[in-house]
Design an enzyme around this catalytic site. Sequence first.
Site, PDB file in Angstrom:
ATOM      1  N   HIS A 119      23.667 -52.960 114.484  1.00 23.10           N
ATOM      2  CA  HIS A 119      23.426 -51.609 115.009  1.00 23.10           C
ATOM      3  C   HIS A 119      22.226 -51.605 115.950  1.00 23.10           C
ATOM      4  O   HIS A 119      22.245 -50.966 117.005  1.00 23.10           O
ATOM      5  CB  HIS A 119      23.151 -50.634 113.861  1.00 23.10           C
ATOM      6  CG  HIS A 119      24.290 -50.440 112.917  1.00 23.10           C
ATOM      7  ND1 HIS A 119      24.231 -50.849 111.602  1.00 23.10           N
ATOM      8  CD2 HIS A 119      25.511 -49.888 113.090  1.00 23.10           C
ATOM      9  CE1 HIS A 119      25.366 -50.547 111.002  1.00 23.10           C
ATOM     10  NE2 HIS A 119      26.163 -49.960 111.876  1.00 23.10           N
TER      11      HIS A 119
ATOM     12  N   LYS B 201      32.935 -56.010 116.680  1.00 23.03           N
ATOM     13  CA  LYS B 201      33.461 -56.432 115.380  1.00 23.03           C
ATOM     14  C   LYS B 201      34.620 -55.540 114.980  1.00 23.03           C
ATOM     15  O   LYS B 201      35.610 -56.001 114.422  1.00 23.03           O
ATOM     16  CB  LYS B 201      32.366 -56.392 114.306  1.00 23.03           C
ATOM     17  CG  LYS B 201      32.864 -56.893 112.941  1.00 23.03           C
ATOM     18  CD  LYS B 201      31.762 -56.937 111.915  1.00 23.03           C
ATOM     19  CE  LYS B 201      31.419 -55.560 111.430  1.00 23.03           C
ATOM     20  NZ  LYS B 201      32.512 -54.951 110.605  1.00 23.03           N
TER      21      LYS B 201
ATOM     22  N   SER C 125      27.689 -53.270 107.160  1.00 26.68           N
ATOM     23  CA  SER C 125      27.073 -52.516 106.074  1.00 26.68           C
ATOM     24  C   SER C 125      27.722 -52.858 104.742  1.00 26.68           C
ATOM     25  O   SER C 125      27.064 -52.823 103.693  1.00 26.68           O
ATOM     26  CB  SER C 125      27.186 -51.008 106.347  1.00 26.68           C
ATOM     27  OG  SER C 125      26.509 -50.676 107.539  1.00 26.68           O
TER      28      SER C 125
END
Length: 283
Positions: free
Chosen positions: A37, A149, A186
């Site tokens: 991020h 991704k 995450s």
Amino acid sequence: MRIIETVAEMQAFSREARREGKSISLVPTMGFLHEGHASLMIEGKKRADILVTSIFVNPTQFGPTEDFDAYPRDLARDRNVAETAGADIIFAPKASDMYPRGFQTYVNVEELTRPLCGASRPGHFQGVTTVVAKLLNIVLPHVALFGKKDFQQLAVIRRMAADLNMDVEIVGMPIVREADGLAMSSRNAYLGPEERKNALCLSRALATARDLFLDGERSVGTLRDKVLRVIGEVPGAVIDYADFRDGDTLETVETANGRTLIALAVKIGKTRLIDNCILGEEQ
């Protein structure tokens, strides 16, 4: 850095910034931020006067048996990551503000959402395109950045923006990996120590297929067999899909070329991970 929590305040801020001639970049996220991020935010800061990152765990892109309630959340940690990366604004709305009582309008991209994650997660991309369309309307960015991704997601959002004449540049950013090759996500936080080790089968399978391609192998059947074999050697790894697709259209291919996408979705324990590569691109 400022945190904005309401749609009305965010829209007012963005309108005023635009009136002042300032450019805005947006990095949409669901929080629990990591270096992947941060790489998007750093690039977003270079491309505009004001960098906004949204943090919103979007309920409409989760199925009834998926991990919405368990999805990792840590706004204090996210604030530190975003501020370090140069964010000017965190937009962190509540679900009741994004989907108020009586909400009934959704955005749907037809063909690109059918294969891969679209086949495995019915309704997922309708939730993604709807929330991204809303974020673009609220934040009013000149540029929005997304990680590669989620390759299919990027393709779907680009299609939506083009089809609906959205006045925003959609930028795809390279996958950021851990030192051992695991794509940052995450959901990696769900993995136990042994599962974390087993999760490397995704990047290992991609690297194996890519090496074969660079050595001259063009048969998708042969490349797929090798990918399946590498993942199949890992105890408890369950393949959702291991597909070879055209990197532009997401259509199936039988002969590989430099624009061939290998897309993987694999469950390691209870955690579903995705990864991909374009065979002709440097990793």
